[in-house]
Design an enzyme around this catalytic site. Structure first.
Site, PDB file in Angstrom:
ATOM      1  N   HIS A   1      -1.189   5.502  -2.385  1.00 38.95           N
ATOM      2  CA  HIS A   1      -0.462   6.279  -3.394  1.00 38.95           C
ATOM      3  C   HIS A   1      -0.901   5.876  -4.784  1.00 38.95           C
ATOM      4  O   HIS A   1      -1.468   4.807  -4.967  1.00 38.95           O
ATOM      5  CB  HIS A   1       1.051   6.029  -3.236  1.00 38.95           C
ATOM      6  CG  HIS A   1       1.512   6.197  -1.819  1.00 38.95           C
ATOM      7  ND1 HIS A   1       1.806   5.128  -1.002  1.00 38.95           N
ATOM      8  CD2 HIS A   1       1.687   7.314  -1.076  1.00 38.95           C
ATOM      9  CE1 HIS A   1       2.157   5.578   0.190  1.00 38.95           C
ATOM     10  NE2 HIS A   1       2.088   6.895   0.180  1.00 38.95           N
TER      11      HIS A   1
ATOM     12  N   SER B   1       4.999  11.213   1.496  1.00 37.12           N
ATOM     13  CA  SER B   1       5.249  10.123   0.554  1.00 37.12           C
ATOM     14  C   SER B   1       4.867  10.465  -0.886  1.00 37.12           C
ATOM     15  O   SER B   1       5.290   9.781  -1.807  1.00 37.12           O
ATOM     16  CB  SER B   1       4.471   8.878   0.980  1.00 37.12           C
ATOM     17  OG  SER B   1       3.094   9.193   1.082  1.00 37.12           O
TER      18      SER B   1
ATOM     19  N   ASP C   1      -0.993   1.424  -4.286  1.00 33.40           N
ATOM     20  CA  ASP C   1      -0.969   0.550  -3.110  1.00 33.40           C
ATOM     21  C   ASP C   1      -2.080   0.882  -2.122  1.00 33.40           C
ATOM     22  O   ASP C   1      -2.068   0.401  -1.007  1.00 33.40           O
ATOM     23  CB  ASP C   1       0.404   0.620  -2.421  1.00 33.40           C
ATOM     24  CG  ASP C   1       0.751   2.043  -1.977  1.00 33.40           C
ATOM     25  OD1 ASP C   1      -0.101   2.940  -2.098  1.00 33.40           O
ATOM     26  OD2 ASP C   1       1.880   2.266  -1.499  1.00 33.40           O
TER      27      ASP C   1
END
Ligand SMILES: *[C@@H]1O[C@H](CO)[C@@H](O)[C@H](O)[C@H]1NC(C)=O
Ligand SMILES: *[C@@H]1O[C@H](CO)[C@@H](O)[C@H](O)[C@H]1NC(C)=O
Ligand SMILES: *[C@@H]1O[C@H](CO)[C@@H](O)[C@H](O)[C@H]1NC(C)=O
Ligand SMILES: *[C@@H]1O[C@H](CO)[C@@H](O)[C@H](O)[C@H]1NC(C)=O
Length: 366
Positions: free
Chosen positions: A341, A33, A338
């Site tokens: 990240h 991610s 979040d």
């Protein structure tokens, strides 16, 4: 100084103001991610709830793109620095015409692990995706015939391409530690295997013709809102007094990074013609936690901008993007986006250091 400037100008489009010849003609990226530009969302049925919703993407793209941030990621800033377009996600280009993939393809998938998914399913650990590093390498091999045909053509083309292998491996550690079965100390013996998956991928890519490769290390795991929330402790000496981060998790990241650096040195000896670069994500990031205001991070440096409450605004039952979560007014004042990240501004800070600041070794620009 003059020589350095001339060199920079011929190599880069400085924040896209100047466009000149480029060092690289294409970027191929593998990872999770931290660098996924849309594959996970395109793979369907996200188990990572919320990324299909605003506020993901709110700051730069103004809609969710599958990037796990409010805006651009490190890979976006690297592409921009080399005058290249956003690197398209493999799952968006795999089925369509292949004309627009000459400038690179992104194989990274949010939630991806360095080890095969079978390693985790054997321990009853549920993953967010089965598109591990070896799956991503398989995608690359499938696509290769659409990128170039003869060995000579491929060699010429890949010689002018940049291959980013990671960051990957962080999810392996996260899934193992949040599964509750293993402490961080119990996971440590897996570091050689996880680093081995990364160096194995690098060897494979070199055999396929890659010459310029970047292997990023781990970020300071102990400064993430997820880690700080799930592993919070009343033991004050577990926290770094300077940053408030969990010391054992940062030390673990450094252990992985040192191991990776040693293995990269072995690869350099094995493949002297290749340029194998180590990107020091850890050092590029830790300064934001040491002196956040110096870099413009005026918010609480350990609190996620977007989340479902709690001391670090991270709540495993209410991820950013889901109902009942709150979003800070000014994401550029926050490092953590979040909880898992970073914000676009944190990624921008890191990428400037990686590209221009000597945090990639040997340097990205030569
Ligand atoms: C991981 O999966 C790939 C195929 O996706 C396979 O070639 C490889 O041998 C597997 N690695 C391990 C260690 O099981
Ligand atoms: C991964 O593969 C396993 C076994 O094939 C399957 O049960 C599981 O649902 C898959 N997980 C995801 C996230 O697709
Ligand atoms: C508190 O944390 C420190 C540093 O991680 C550790 O050495 C110590 O054993 C911990 N103490 C307790 C009581 O868990
Ligand atoms: C976390 O989210 C759940 C579900 O929305 C909520 O019930 C709970 O109160 C939240 N916890 C905190 C600490 O805000």
């Amino acid at each position: 100084m003059k020589i350095l400037l001339v060199f920079l100008l011929c190599c880069l489009s400085w924040e896209s103001v100047l466009s000149g010849p480029r060092c690289y003609e294409a970027i191929f990226n593998f990872g999770d991610s931290l660098s996924d530009t849309g594959n996970y969302l395109l793979s369907g049925a996200p188990k990572f709830p919320g990324i299909e919703n605003l506020p993901y993407g709110e700051t730069f793209f103004h809609h969710p793109t599958g990037r796990c941030s409010n805006g651009r990621l490190i890979i976006d800033f690297i592409a921009k620095a080399f005058g290249l377009p956003f690197v398209p996600p493999y799952l968006a280009v795999a089925k369509g015409p292949h004309g627009h993939i000459r400038k690179g393809v992104n194989f990274a998938v949010a939630g991806a692990t360095a080890l095969n998914s079978s390693f985790f399913s054997a321990q009853n650990i549920a993953l967010w995706t089965n598109d591990s590093l070896s799956v991503q390498l398989g995608w690359f091999k499938n696509l290769k015939s659409s990128l170039c045909t003869s060995k000579q053509e491929c060699d010429e083309y890949f010689k002018k391409s940049l291959f980013l292998v990671g960051e990957i491996g962080g999810n392996d550690y996260t899934f193992l530690s949040i599964s509750g079965q293993q402490s961080i100390e119990q996971i440590r013996p897996l570091v050689p295997q996880i680093v081995g998956a990364v160096t194995g991928a690098i060897s494979m890519l070199i055999e396929e013709g890659a010459v310029n490769l970047v292997a990023p290390g781990q970020l300071p795991r102990g400064c993430g809102s997820l880690t700080l929330t799930l592993f919070q402790t009343a033991n004050e000496s577990a926290y770094d007094p300077r940053t408030g981060c969990l010391k054992a998790y940062n030390a673990f990241a450094e252990y992985h990074n040192n191991y990776l650096k040693r293995e990269l040195q072995n690869l350099r000896e094995q493949y002297p013609h290749a340029r194998i670069m180590y990107a020091d994500y850890y050092s590029a990031a830790i300064s934001m936690f040491h002196a956040p205001k110096h870099y413009g991070f005026y918010g609480d440096k350990l609190r996620a901008c977007c989340g479902g409450g709690g001391p670090y605004n991270f709540n495993a039952s209410a991820f950013c993007g889901q109902s009942g979560t709150t979003n800070c007014k000014d994401p550029s004042a926050f490092v953590n986006w979040d909880g898992l990240h970073y914000t676009e501004s944190a990624y921008h800070h890191i990428s400037k250091r990686l590209i221009y600041g000597g945090f990639t070794s040997p340097p990205l620009l030569s």
